[in-house]
Design a protein around this motif. Sequence first.
Motif, PDB file in Angstrom:
ATOM      1  N   PRO A 145       0.829  -1.216   0.000  1.00 39.80           N
ATOM      2  CA  PRO A 145       0.000   0.000   0.000  1.00 39.80           C
ATOM      3  C   PRO A 145       0.864   1.268   0.000  1.00 39.80           C
ATOM      4  O   PRO A 145       1.946   1.298   0.592  1.00 39.80           O
ATOM      5  N   ALA A 146       0.386   2.289  -0.659  1.00 41.27           N
ATOM      6  CA  ALA A 146       1.147   3.533  -0.825  1.00 41.27           C
ATOM      7  C   ALA A 146       1.644   4.103   0.494  1.00 41.27           C
ATOM      8  O   ALA A 146       2.749   4.636   0.572  1.00 41.27           O
ATOM      9  N   ASP A 147       0.848   3.970   1.545  1.00 38.08           N
ATOM     10  CA  ASP A 147       1.238   4.546   2.832  1.00 38.08           C
ATOM     11  C   ASP A 147       2.132   3.622   3.665  1.00 38.08           C
ATOM     12  O   ASP A 147       2.499   3.966   4.788  1.00 38.08           O
ATOM     13  N   HIS A 148       2.532   2.495   3.113  1.00 39.30           N
ATOM     14  CA  HIS A 148       3.430   1.577   3.820  1.00 39.30           C
ATOM     15  C   HIS A 148       4.802   2.231   3.985  1.00 39.30           C
ATOM     16  O   HIS A 148       5.274   2.948   3.099  1.00 39.30           O
ATOM     17  N   VAL A 149       5.454   1.974   5.094  1.00 35.34           N
ATOM     18  CA  VAL A 149       6.758   2.564   5.390  1.00 35.34           C
ATOM     19  C   VAL A 149       7.786   2.251   4.300  1.00 35.34           C
ATOM     20  O   VAL A 149       8.692   3.052   4.051  1.00 35.34           O
ATOM     21  N   ALA A 150       7.643   1.141   3.615  1.00 37.32           N
ATOM     22  CA  ALA A 150       8.584   0.768   2.549  1.00 37.32           C
ATOM     23  C   ALA A 150       8.560   1.757   1.386  1.00 37.32           C
ATOM     24  O   ALA A 150       9.522   1.847   0.628  1.00 37.32           O
ATOM     25  N   ASN A 151       7.480   2.515   1.257  1.00 38.73           N
ATOM     26  CA  ASN A 151       7.339   3.482   0.164  1.00 38.73           C
ATOM     27  C   ASN A 151       7.671   4.910   0.586  1.00 38.73           C
ATOM     28  O   ASN A 151       7.517   5.840  -0.196  1.00 38.73           O
ATOM     29  N   ARG A 152       8.142   5.081   1.803  1.00 39.81           N
ATOM     30  CA  ARG A 152       8.359   6.436   2.342  1.00 39.81           C
ATOM     31  C   ARG A 152       9.316   7.258   1.485  1.00 39.81           C
ATOM     32  O   ARG A 152       9.054   8.427   1.199  1.00 39.81           O
ATOM     33  N   ASP A 153      10.437   6.674   1.064  1.00 39.60           N
ATOM     34  CA  ASP A 153      11.394   7.444   0.261  1.00 39.60           C
ATOM     35  C   ASP A 153      10.762   7.953  -1.029  1.00 39.60           C
ATOM     36  O   ASP A 153      10.988   9.097  -1.430  1.00 39.60           O
ATOM     37  N   PHE A 154       9.968   7.103  -1.667  1.00 36.91           N
ATOM     38  CA  PHE A 154       9.293   7.526  -2.899  1.00 36.91           C
ATOM     39  C   PHE A 154       8.314   8.659  -2.602  1.00 36.91           C
ATOM     40  O   PHE A 154       8.347   9.719  -3.247  1.00 36.91           O
ATOM     41  N   MET A 155       7.445   8.455  -1.632  1.00 37.96           N
ATOM     42  CA  MET A 155       6.421   9.452  -1.319  1.00 37.96           C
ATOM     43  C   MET A 155       7.064  10.769  -0.859  1.00 37.96           C
ATOM     44  O   MET A 155       6.596  11.844  -1.227  1.00 37.96           O
ATOM     45  N   ASP A 156       8.132  10.675  -0.075  1.00 35.84           N
ATOM     46  CA  ASP A 156       8.804  11.881   0.416  1.00 35.84           C
ATOM     47  C   ASP A 156       9.505  12.662  -0.703  1.00 35.84           C
ATOM     48  O   ASP A 156       9.752  13.859  -0.560  1.00 35.84           O
ATOM     49  N   ALA A 157       9.850  11.999  -1.788  1.00 33.65           N
ATOM     50  CA  ALA A 157      10.548  12.659  -2.898  1.00 33.65           C
ATOM     51  C   ALA A 157       9.603  13.359  -3.873  1.00 33.65           C
ATOM     52  O   ALA A 157      10.052  14.172  -4.692  1.00 33.65           O
ATOM     53  N   LEU A 158       8.318  13.060  -3.816  1.00 34.49           N
ATOM     54  CA  LEU A 158       7.384  13.577  -4.818  1.00 34.49           C
ATOM     55  C   LEU A 158       7.361  15.101  -4.917  1.00 34.49           C
ATOM     56  O   LEU A 158       7.405  15.645  -6.025  1.00 34.49           O
ATOM     57  N   ASP A 159       7.275  15.793  -3.801  1.00 33.27           N
ATOM     58  CA  ASP A 159       7.196  17.257  -3.866  1.00 33.27           C
ATOM     59  C   ASP A 159       8.417  17.861  -4.550  1.00 33.27           C
ATOM     60  O   ASP A 159       8.295  18.748  -5.395  1.00 33.27           O
ATOM     61  N   ALA A 160       9.602  17.374  -4.181  1.00 37.03           N
ATOM     62  CA  ALA A 160      10.834  17.922  -4.771  1.00 37.03           C
ATOM     63  C   ALA A 160      10.919  17.618  -6.261  1.00 37.03           C
ATOM     64  O   ALA A 160      11.250  18.503  -7.066  1.00 37.03           O
ATOM     65  N   VAL A 161      10.616  16.389  -6.642  1.00 38.74           N
ATOM     66  CA  VAL A 161      10.695  16.011  -8.057  1.00 38.74           C
ATOM     67  C   VAL A 161       9.632  16.753  -8.866  1.00 38.74           C
ATOM     68  O   VAL A 161       9.907  17.238  -9.969  1.00 38.74           O
ATOM     69  N   ASN A 162       8.437  16.891  -8.313  1.00 39.96           N
ATOM     70  CA  ASN A 162       7.392  17.645  -9.016  1.00 39.96           C
ATOM     71  C   ASN A 162       7.772  19.115  -9.165  1.00 39.96           C
ATOM     72  O   ASN A 162       7.485  19.730 -10.196  1.00 39.96           O
ATOM     73  N   ALA A 163       8.416  19.688  -8.160  1.00 43.40           N
ATOM     74  CA  ALA A 163       8.855  21.085  -8.260  1.00 43.40           C
ATOM     75  C   ALA A 163       9.888  21.253  -9.371  1.00 43.40           C
ATOM     76  O   ALA A 163       9.872  22.256 -10.096  1.00 43.40           O
TER      77      ALA A 163
END
Length: 161
Positions: free
Chosen positions: A17-35
Motif C-alpha cells: 500500500p502507498a502509505d506503507h513505510v517501505a514506500n516512504r522514500d518515494f512518497m517523500d521525494a514527490l514534492d521535490a521532483v514535481n517542483a
Amino acid sequence: MAEYELAQINIARFRLPADHVANRDFMDALDAVNAIADASEGFVWRLVGEGNDATDVAVNEDPHIIANMSVWRDVDALAAFVYRDPEHLAIMRRRKEWFEHIAVFQALWWVPVGHRPTVAEGVARIDLLAANGPTAEAFTFKQPFAAPDGTPALRVQDECA
C-alpha cells in the motif's frame, strides 16, 4: 507557433500500500521532483489530485495503481527532465523497490495546445500502445512520432536505452 504539445502518462503499481513505510522514500521525494518538473524548460501542465501530486487520483479499481500525467512543449523537453535531471533519475533507478513490473507503463501522444488529458484518455493510450506498438496515436521515447502539425519528434534513444 506550435499547434500541438506532448502529453505523457506513466502508471505504476505499488508492491505494498502507498502509505506503507517501505514506500516512504518515494512518497517523500514527490514534492521535490514535481517542483523540478514544474520549473523545467518546456513544462506545461501535470495532473494533481488533492495534494501536490496525483497519488490519490484513481486510475481504475486497483488502489495500488497510481498515474503520473503531464504535458510538455515537445519530446526533447520531456526527455531532458526524465533522463537528465539527477533527482528524477535517482528515483527512477529505485522504482523496482516500490513498484511491480508492468509491460507497458508509459505512453506519449500529441494533444492540441491547451488540451489537458484525463486519466481515462491516458490509460486508453497505454492500451493502444500495448495492442498496436508505437503509432502516431501512442508512442514511446524510443520510437517517437512527429506532431500532426509537422513539429518533428526528436530521437532520444541514447538516453532511454
